[in-house]
Design a protein around this motif. Structure first.
Motif, PDB file in Angstrom:
ATOM      1  N   GLN A 268       4.926  -3.580  -4.789  1.00 13.62           N
ATOM      2  CA  GLN A 268       3.898  -3.827  -6.115  1.00 13.62           C
ATOM      3  C   GLN A 268       4.594  -5.188  -6.054  1.00 13.62           C
ATOM      4  O   GLN A 268       5.834  -5.932  -6.576  1.00 13.62           O
ATOM      5  N   PRO A 269       3.425  -5.941  -7.275  1.00 11.17           N
ATOM      6  CA  PRO A 269       3.882  -7.510  -7.505  1.00 11.17           C
ATOM      7  C   PRO A 269       4.618  -7.991  -8.472  1.00 11.17           C
ATOM      8  O   PRO A 269       5.050  -7.008  -9.332  1.00 11.17           O
ATOM      9  N   ALA A 270       5.637  -8.861  -8.552  1.00 11.48           N
ATOM     10  CA  ALA A 270       6.069  -9.084  -9.755  1.00 11.48           C
ATOM     11  C   ALA A 270       5.986  -9.021 -10.539  1.00 11.48           C
ATOM     12  O   ALA A 270       4.746  -8.960 -11.132  1.00 11.48           O
ATOM     13  N   PRO A 271       6.738  -9.267 -11.898  1.00  7.56           N
ATOM     14  CA  PRO A 271       5.489  -9.145 -12.564  1.00  7.56           C
ATOM     15  C   PRO A 271       4.869 -10.490 -13.297  1.00  7.56           C
ATOM     16  O   PRO A 271       5.327 -11.551 -13.850  1.00  7.56           O
ATOM     17  N   GLY A 272       3.476  -9.897 -14.038  1.00  3.80           N
ATOM     18  CA  GLY A 272       2.824 -11.432 -14.648  1.00  3.80           C
ATOM     19  C   GLY A 272       2.220 -11.797 -13.389  1.00  3.80           C
ATOM     20  O   GLY A 272       1.420 -13.124 -13.603  1.00  3.80           O
ATOM     21  N   THR A 273       2.484 -11.699 -11.752  1.00  3.15           N
ATOM     22  CA  THR A 273       1.467 -12.605 -10.985  1.00  3.15           C
ATOM     23  C   THR A 273       0.341 -11.782 -10.451  1.00  3.15           C
ATOM     24  O   THR A 273       0.600 -12.329  -9.971  1.00  3.15           O
ATOM     25  N   ALA A 274       0.212 -10.476 -10.605  1.00  3.94           N
ATOM     26  CA  ALA A 274      -1.257 -10.355 -10.650  1.00  3.94           C
ATOM     27  C   ALA A 274      -1.663 -10.030 -11.844  1.00  3.94           C
ATOM     28  O   ALA A 274      -1.467  -9.356 -12.994  1.00  3.94           O
ATOM     29  N   PRO A 275      -2.792  -9.082 -11.658  1.00  3.67           N
ATOM     30  CA  PRO A 275      -3.786  -8.355 -13.356  1.00  3.67           C
ATOM     31  C   PRO A 275      -3.204  -7.219 -12.541  1.00  3.67           C
ATOM     32  O   PRO A 275      -3.580  -7.025 -14.187  1.00  3.67           O
ATOM     33  N   SER A 276      -2.691  -6.220 -12.385  1.00  3.71           N
ATOM     34  CA  SER A 276      -2.346  -5.212 -12.551  1.00  3.71           C
ATOM     35  C   SER A 276      -0.971  -5.275 -11.815  1.00  3.71           C
ATOM     36  O   SER A 276      -0.831  -5.623 -10.545  1.00  3.71           O
ATOM     37  N   PRO A 277       0.085  -4.128 -12.352  1.00  5.43           N
ATOM     38  CA  PRO A 277       0.647  -3.680 -11.292  1.00  5.43           C
ATOM     39  C   PRO A 277       0.361  -2.592 -10.230  1.00  5.43           C
ATOM     40  O   PRO A 277       1.499  -2.570  -9.694  1.00  5.43           O
ATOM     41  N   GLY A 278      -0.302  -2.549  -9.623  1.00  2.00           N
ATOM     42  CA  GLY A 278      -1.048  -2.092  -8.444  1.00  2.00           C
ATOM     43  C   GLY A 278      -0.491  -2.226  -7.246  1.00  2.00           C
ATOM     44  O   GLY A 278       0.138  -3.133  -6.902  1.00  2.00           O
ATOM     45  N   PRO A 279      -0.969  -1.438  -5.906  1.00  2.00           N
ATOM     46  CA  PRO A 279      -0.150  -2.013  -4.714  1.00  2.00           C
ATOM     47  C   PRO A 279      -0.293  -2.889  -4.277  1.00  2.00           C
ATOM     48  O   PRO A 279      -1.635  -3.342  -4.543  1.00  2.00           O
ATOM     49  N   MET A 280       0.781  -4.028  -3.787  1.00  2.00           N
ATOM     50  CA  MET A 280       0.001  -5.234  -2.960  1.00  2.00           C
ATOM     51  C   MET A 280       0.112  -5.075  -1.762  1.00  2.00           C
ATOM     52  O   MET A 280       1.059  -4.500  -0.941  1.00  2.00           O
ATOM     53  N   LYS A 281      -1.204  -5.752  -1.210  1.00  2.00           N
ATOM     54  CA  LYS A 281      -1.349  -5.554  -0.255  1.00  2.00           C
ATOM     55  C   LYS A 281      -0.831  -6.873   0.439  1.00  2.00           C
ATOM     56  O   LYS A 281      -1.301  -7.705   0.154  1.00  2.00           O
ATOM     57  N   VAL A 282      -0.309  -6.312   1.789  1.00  2.00           N
ATOM     58  CA  VAL A 282       0.518  -7.599   2.293  1.00  2.00           C
ATOM     59  C   VAL A 282       0.019  -7.877   3.832  1.00  2.00           C
ATOM     60  O   VAL A 282      -0.202  -6.756   3.904  1.00  2.00           O
ATOM     61  N   GLU A 283      -0.107  -8.833   4.298  1.00  2.00           N
ATOM     62  CA  GLU A 283       0.175  -8.688   5.812  1.00  2.00           C
ATOM     63  C   GLU A 283       0.745  -7.524   6.552  1.00  2.00           C
ATOM     64  O   GLU A 283       2.155  -7.304   6.251  1.00  2.00           O
ATOM     65  N   ASP A 284      -0.485  -6.681   7.846  1.00  2.00           N
ATOM     66  CA  ASP A 284       1.352  -5.688   8.366  1.00  2.00           C
ATOM     67  C   ASP A 284       1.960  -5.675   9.568  1.00  2.00           C
ATOM     68  O   ASP A 284       2.737  -5.500   8.318  1.00  2.00           O
ATOM     69  N   ALA A 285       2.141  -7.125   8.879  1.00  2.00           N
ATOM     70  CA  ALA A 285       3.905  -7.863   9.426  1.00  2.00           C
ATOM     71  C   ALA A 285       4.508  -8.313   8.770  1.00  2.00           C
ATOM     72  O   ALA A 285       5.915  -7.934   8.782  1.00  2.00           O
TER      73      ALA A 285
END
Lengths: 314, 107
Positions: A268-285
């Motif tokens: 999940q994103p660091a506080p305040g770094t995304a619009p919401s605390p939802g699951p953070m999609k990162v590259e598969d690798a």
């Protein structure tokens, strides 16, 4: 709100953000001379385990079995990878704690799958529920599986290796606009549970949502967590272990060390770094590289934490 | 309903048939859940309006107004609807993420 908000002292914001860039599999804790020390995330912990005397236990969290969205289409698979790493450790930990969100939607099959994988560790596992574990209509699946011998919504305490462990539930009866909640009944029980304990007894509190205020804008804190912390104030060594926020965060306040563990499912994103605390999609690798390793060492009376993180890849 | 006579039953059936057609008008309202936020956060509606909430997050949510209504857990794209038959202010929240709050004002 509790009196345990982020201060400017202790871990700097940059350090906190550095810590939060890893995701991992589990945190290995060892207790030497009554003071828990985090040895880091599994692999890097292995060498330390061999050298470290005393009791060792593991924390895993937020396995979200059943989650299949883009941030990780196979949360059961990454849980299994985490368990395989635990099984490959040269020194067997005494037991494991799971700080909640075992499942994603509290389906019976999700609980069954989680248990099938986690039991491969052949470790005793002490659970506390996350909000995702109480979603079934009758709110019975978690209790049937893990509620035996617990009080209220599932709180309890036990002793191991000279340490008093207290599992708390802060995910029920939440109030609109509020944060996590322990409630009067549980707080009364906690006060009673600690009564008569020697102040030199190391105490480990564990619960799903952070008991300290991490980021109230995203609900990352516990409304009456400060009350619980008051009860342990006089104890010489207090360690508070939480999950919920899917990233490592920690701070030390006097004799109290706060630490949150990574998820085995998705970051999940660091506080305040995304619009919401939802699951953070990162590259598969990158997801795999975020299943990295970190060692977190802290000792009594040291304000600063020594943090070394080493990704498995890259 | 057990004292319903034949004539009233006929009226009830007629109403039941008409109702979907009439409530499908513009006064049906929608609330979306995106990024852990109810949008719009506040809605003013007339008595009899049906409001639907759709969860568009990757994380489940609920819609709960204490003592008034309570949705089941809404997984991604699940929908909950409620028809407001009484005027008043209805504060509601997500019982899983209680920092998520909203309000329906029924006039």
């Amino acid at each position: 709100m509790s009196g345990h908000d982020h201060g400017e002292d202790g871990v700097s914001r940059r350090k906190v953000l550095e810590c939060m860039t890893w995701a991992g599999t589990g945190v290995l804790w060892t207790i030497t001379g009554g003071v828990p020390r985090s040895l880091g995330i599994i692999d890097s912990a292995q060498a330390a385990t061999a050298a470290a005397p005393g009791m060792t236990f593991l924390q895993i969290s937020d396995s979200h079995v059943g989650f299949d969205k883009p941030a990780n289409p196979n949360a059961l698979g990454t849980l299994e990878e985490a368990i395989n790493k635990i099984n490959a450790m040269p020194a067997k930990p005494s037991f494991m704690i799971h700080t909640g969100d075992i499942t994603h939607l509290s389906k019976a099959a999700e609980f069954d799958n989680a248990d099938r994988i986690i039991s491969q560790s052949k470790l005793d596992v002490h659970y506390v529920p996350g909000e995702h574990d109480f979603l079934d209509e009758e709110v019975k699946f978690y209790r049937e599986r893990y509620g035996r011998g617990t009080k209220g919504a599932g709180w309890y305490s036990f002793d191991a290796g000279g340490v008093h462990f207290i599992g708390l539930v802060n995910v029920v009866d939440l109030k609109g606009g509020g944060l996590g909640n322990l409630g009067a009944e549980q707080l009364a029980w906690l006060e009673d549970d600690l009564r008569g304990k020697s102040k030199s007894t190391p105490v480990v509190l564990f619960a799903h949502i952070p008991l300290w205020t991490v980021y109230p804008e995203w609900g990352w804190g516990t409304e009456d967590g400060g009350r619980a912390l008051e009860y342990v104030k006089g104890f010489g060594s207090v360690t508070v272990l939480n999950g919920h926020i899917h990233q490592v965060m920690q701070k030390v306040e006097g004799n109290v060390t706060f630490h949150t563990a990574r998820s085995t499912a998705f970051p999940q994103p660091a506080p305040g770094t995304a619009p919401s605390p939802g699951p953070m999609k990162v590259e598969d690798a990158k997801l795999r590289s975020m299943l990295g390793v970190a060692s977190i060492n802290f000792k009594q009376n040291e304000q600063r934490l020594a943090i070394i993180d080493t990704p498995i890849q890259g | 309903m057990k004292t319903l006579n034949r004539r009233d039953f006929g009226v009830a059936v007629a109403a039941a048939i008409l109702l979907p057609a009439t409530t499908a008008r513009a006064d049906d309202m929608e609330v979306h859940i995106d990024n852990f936020v109810f949008q719009p956060a506040e809605l003013t509606i007339k008595v009899g309006t049906t409001v639907s909430w759709t969860n568009r997050d990757d994380i489940p949510h609920t819609v709960v107004s204490a003592g008034k209504f309570r949705s089941k857990t809404l997984d991604t794209d699940d929908k909950f609807t409620f028809t407001f038959t009484n005027a008043g202010d209805y504060k509601y929240f997500c019982s899983l993420h209680p920092h998520m709050t909203g309000m329906i004002k029924v006039e």
